[in-house]
Structure formats: C-alpha cells, structure tokens
Design a protein around this motif. Sequence first.
Motif, PDB file in Angstrom:
ATOM      1  N   UNK A 224      28.458 -14.736   5.320  1.00  0.00           N
ATOM      2  CA  UNK A 224      28.119 -16.064   5.832  1.00  0.00           C
ATOM      3  C   UNK A 224      28.415 -16.169   7.329  1.00  0.00           C
ATOM      4  N   UNK A 225      29.440 -15.449   7.766  1.00  0.00           N
ATOM      5  CA  UNK A 225      29.835 -15.431   9.175  1.00  0.00           C
ATOM      6  C   UNK A 225      30.308 -14.025   9.515  1.00  0.00           C
ATOM      7  N   UNK A 226      30.404 -13.747  10.791  1.00  0.00           N
ATOM      8  CA  UNK A 226      30.848 -12.415  11.202  1.00  0.00           C
ATOM      9  C   UNK A 226      32.351 -12.239  11.058  1.00  0.00           C
ATOM     10  N   UNK A 227      33.120 -13.294  11.359  1.00  0.00           N
ATOM     11  CA  UNK A 227      34.576 -13.158  11.449  1.00  0.00           C
ATOM     12  C   UNK A 227      35.265 -14.287  10.699  1.00  0.00           C
ATOM     13  N   UNK A 228      36.167 -13.926   9.827  1.00  0.00           N
ATOM     14  CA  UNK A 228      36.992 -14.906   9.134  1.00  0.00           C
ATOM     15  C   UNK A 228      38.445 -14.664   9.459  1.00  0.00           C
ATOM     16  N   UNK A 229      39.083 -15.602  10.133  1.00  0.00           N
ATOM     17  CA  UNK A 229      40.522 -15.496  10.403  1.00  0.00           C
ATOM     18  C   UNK A 229      41.254 -15.880   9.126  1.00  0.00           C
ATOM     19  N   UNK A 230      42.052 -14.962   8.593  1.00  0.00           N
ATOM     20  CA  UNK A 230      42.657 -15.168   7.274  1.00  0.00           C
ATOM     21  C   UNK A 230      44.025 -14.486   7.262  1.00  0.00           C
ATOM     22  N   UNK A 231      44.389 -13.878   6.129  1.00  0.00           N
ATOM     23  CA  UNK A 231      45.653 -13.143   6.070  1.00  0.00           C
ATOM     24  C   UNK A 231      45.388 -11.739   5.542  1.00  0.00           C
ATOM     25  N   UNK A 232      46.284 -10.824   5.838  1.00  0.00           N
ATOM     26  CA  UNK A 232      46.033  -9.402   5.621  1.00  0.00           C
ATOM     27  C   UNK A 232      45.760  -9.046   4.164  1.00  0.00           C
ATOM     28  N   UNK A 233      46.522  -9.610   3.244  1.00  0.00           N
ATOM     29  CA  UNK A 233      46.355  -9.206   1.852  1.00  0.00           C
ATOM     30  C   UNK A 233      44.971  -9.566   1.315  1.00  0.00           C
ATOM     31  N   UNK A 234      44.429 -10.715   1.738  1.00  0.00           N
ATOM     32  CA  UNK A 234      43.080 -11.085   1.312  1.00  0.00           C
ATOM     33  C   UNK A 234      42.064 -10.058   1.819  1.00  0.00           C
ATOM     34  N   UNK A 235      42.239  -9.613   3.058  1.00  0.00           N
ATOM     35  CA  UNK A 235      41.345  -8.594   3.609  1.00  0.00           C
ATOM     36  C   UNK A 235      41.461  -7.295   2.818  1.00  0.00           C
ATOM     37  N   UNK A 236      42.704  -6.895   2.519  1.00  0.00           N
ATOM     38  CA  UNK A 236      42.926  -5.653   1.778  1.00  0.00           C
ATOM     39  C   UNK A 236      42.262  -5.727   0.403  1.00  0.00           C
ATOM     40  N   UNK A 237      42.422  -6.848  -0.284  1.00  0.00           N
ATOM     41  CA  UNK A 237      41.814  -7.001  -1.605  1.00  0.00           C
ATOM     42  C   UNK A 237      40.295  -6.960  -1.529  1.00  0.00           C
ATOM     43  N   UNK A 238      39.724  -7.616  -0.533  1.00  0.00           N
ATOM     44  CA  UNK A 238      38.268  -7.653  -0.425  1.00  0.00           C
ATOM     45  C   UNK A 238      37.693  -6.288  -0.071  1.00  0.00           C
ATOM     46  N   UNK A 239      38.403  -5.539   0.756  1.00  0.00           N
ATOM     47  CA  UNK A 239      37.977  -4.175   1.062  1.00  0.00           C
ATOM     48  C   UNK A 239      37.999  -3.326  -0.203  1.00  0.00           C
ATOM     49  N   UNK A 240      39.073  -3.463  -0.992  1.00  0.00           N
ATOM     50  CA  UNK A 240      39.189  -2.698  -2.238  1.00  0.00           C
ATOM     51  C   UNK A 240      38.082  -3.055  -3.226  1.00  0.00           C
ATOM     52  N   UNK A 241      37.592  -4.293  -3.143  1.00  0.00           N
ATOM     53  CA  UNK A 241      36.518  -4.731  -4.036  1.00  0.00           C
ATOM     54  C   UNK A 241      35.135  -4.324  -3.538  1.00  0.00           C
ATOM     55  N   UNK A 242      35.091  -3.656  -2.392  1.00  0.00           N
ATOM     56  CA  UNK A 242      33.838  -3.101  -1.915  1.00  0.00           C
ATOM     57  C   UNK A 242      33.073  -3.921  -0.896  1.00  0.00           C
ATOM     58  N   UNK A 243      33.666  -4.980  -0.397  1.00  0.00           N
ATOM     59  CA  UNK A 243      32.973  -5.778   0.611  1.00  0.00           C
ATOM     60  C   UNK A 243      32.916  -5.005   1.931  1.00  0.00           C
ATOM     61  N   UNK A 244      31.822  -5.167   2.694  1.00  0.00           N
ATOM     62  CA  UNK A 244      31.640  -4.390   3.931  1.00  0.00           C
ATOM     63  C   UNK A 244      32.386  -5.006   5.116  1.00  0.00           C
ATOM     64  N   UNK A 245      33.688  -5.059   5.023  1.00  0.00           N
ATOM     65  CA  UNK A 245      34.476  -5.677   6.086  1.00  0.00           C
ATOM     66  C   UNK A 245      35.514  -4.708   6.642  1.00  0.00           C
ATOM     67  N   UNK A 246      35.917  -5.000   7.856  1.00  0.00           N
ATOM     68  CA  UNK A 246      37.026  -4.300   8.503  1.00  0.00           C
ATOM     69  C   UNK A 246      38.156  -5.303   8.716  1.00  0.00           C
ATOM     70  N   UNK A 247      39.381  -4.894   8.389  1.00  0.00           N
ATOM     71  CA  UNK A 247      40.539  -5.739   8.675  1.00  0.00           C
ATOM     72  C   UNK A 247      41.006  -5.469  10.096  1.00  0.00           C
TER      73      UNK A 247
END
Length: 345
Positions: A224-247
């Motif tokens: 939906x957007x290029x950048x989401x300011x969030x917290x590290x664990x959410x990024x780690x979980x989403x990466x593990x689930x296969x989303x095309x993101x970089x933390x």
Amino acid sequence: MTMSTFSIRGTFRGAIAALAFSTTMGLATAQAADAITAYTSYEEDEIAAFLARAKEDMPDLTVNVLRLSSGDLHARILAEASNPQHDVIWGWAVTSLIDPRIGELTEAYSPANIDRIAPQFRDPNGKWFATTGYMAAFCVNDEVLKAKNLTMPTSWADLVKPEYKGEVVMPNPASSGTGYLMIASILQMMGEEKGWQYLKDLDANIAQYIKSGSRPCNAASEGEFAIGASFALRAIKNIAEGYPITMVIPSEGAGNELEANALMAGSKNKDAAKRFLDWTISDNAVNEYYNWKEIVTATGGTMPERFKSAGLPEDISSVMWKMDFAWSAENRARVLEQWQKELER
C-alpha cells in the motif's frame, strides 16, 4: 500429576484483558504451592509461553497474572497504592515504572545472576531491571521501491526527501506506544527545536498516521505504501512470512522501550516473589524471550536465525538510541498535546 489452568477474559480490542495462569500440584500428598500475583503488560501469547517455561523450572509455584495495557496498569497500580494486590511487576514499560509514585511502592532487589543484565538496563538503586523490550524500525517494500524508482532509505533523515512524498506511514503517538517512542527519540536526538521542525518536514511526506504500531509495517508489506515506520519484531515476522520487505533500523539509532520487572514492597509473599524474579533472568527464561522479543537484555541465549537474517544485529545495543526514559515519561503529556495540535490529522 500436574494440572494447569489458563483463562482469558476482557476485551482485546479495548486493550484490556485479564489473564490468570496457575500451576498447582494435583497430588494430595504434595505440599501447598507458593503463590504470587504478577501485574504485566506482556501480550497474551507471550505470557502463556513465558509461564509454560517457568512451570518447567518451578512446578510448585502458582503465578496468577493480571494483564493490562501500560496505561491501564499504571492507573490500577496507583489506585491500589494503599493496598497493593500484587507481588511483582513483570514486563512493564520502564517509562511507566520510573514514575516516582510507583517507585515508592517498590522495593530494591537484586536477583540471582543480576550481572547478566548490563547496568544500562537496570535501575541504579536496584528498584527495577529490564529483561526485554522493543524498538523502532522501518518496513520498506522492495517491489514498490523498484516500481517507483525509489532508493532504499537508511535513516530518519532520508524520510524527509521529496521522493518519498505520500509513501510513508507511521503510528499515531497518541494511541501507539511505538509511535510515542519514535517521537520521543527524535526530539531527544535532535533537540526540541530541530526535532519539531523535522517532524513538520516529515509530515509533508506522511500519507497516514495509523493508530497501531504494527499496522504501518503491514501496510507497507502489502504494497500500500513504500515505507512503514513500525517496530523490529513486526518486520522480522513479516519477512519470515514471505513479504517482499527489507527491515531498516534508522542509522541515527532506534528509539526503544524496555520492559522491566520489580518487587512490590507490600508483597506478602516475598520469598516466592523473589524466586520468580530470579527466574526471569534464568537460562530458560532468556531462551524463551528470544522467541518473542527483538530486545533481550540478558547475556546468554541464542538469537534466532530468522532475526539475524532479517538484519537484526546480535549486539542490539549497538543500534539502540540511548533513551532518556525519565524525559519521555515527564514530557509525554506535553509532547502529545503539541503533536496533536500541530500534526495530527
């Protein structure tokens, strides 16, 4: 034979949920178990996992848990000040715990192996020690960057570049603890005058302020957007689930909140309470923390490979901004009032 009970009541969306977890010996010949009550702001699934580990080491200890959001727990502890109903504070925001009114209700205690916790993660007077925490990070969608020919941001400073206009989402600090620690860390890093100007410049690129701390990462993960300011664990979980993101952990340092433990001075079960607090920095506890937390303060334990592959350094202190938690607590109302007046939409 061991019998365990676990019940949840309350409203999850209202951020108030009470949990009771007890472990008792089922044999008539067994001695009566020790029992304590812990007040916490850990999440429900974290509590269940941590106490399952505690049961392995202390099968005779009954741990009754009341879980509330940080703000609601703060109000409850103050309301019960003349007659505390709990023995320990467990996994509660340091920003709340350092309130002098709370400090008057706690008692200094140095658990066994306290040296596993670096001095920066504990009260100099021994009133509390932090075992876990969470910190800010950006979730950056690689596919959106490529499609829009955008560069990978590495810092808070990058987020005000014109190329990111309308591509950044972040938590509303008035409703999100993650959002507030971001604002507080920026004001501490830059000083208030430059910090507020930066936040106004950043606002020009913000598409939305979202109430949740995790939702900005999810929105970026879903493209939906290029950048989401969030917290590290959410990024780690989403990466593990296969989303095309970089933390991305901001190069200036990541704003953070620590989750701490303390002994109540009015506890009527101090031996059992101290036993539990000792356990919170045991090997078994630390190993379980690593399954749930991006910040684990105790030495020992093993960071999961998925955390490291997502970009979290093993020495998390190297990327954490050294927060002035007293400042964050003392200025919270003023900062939020100014933010809502000037930036909320």
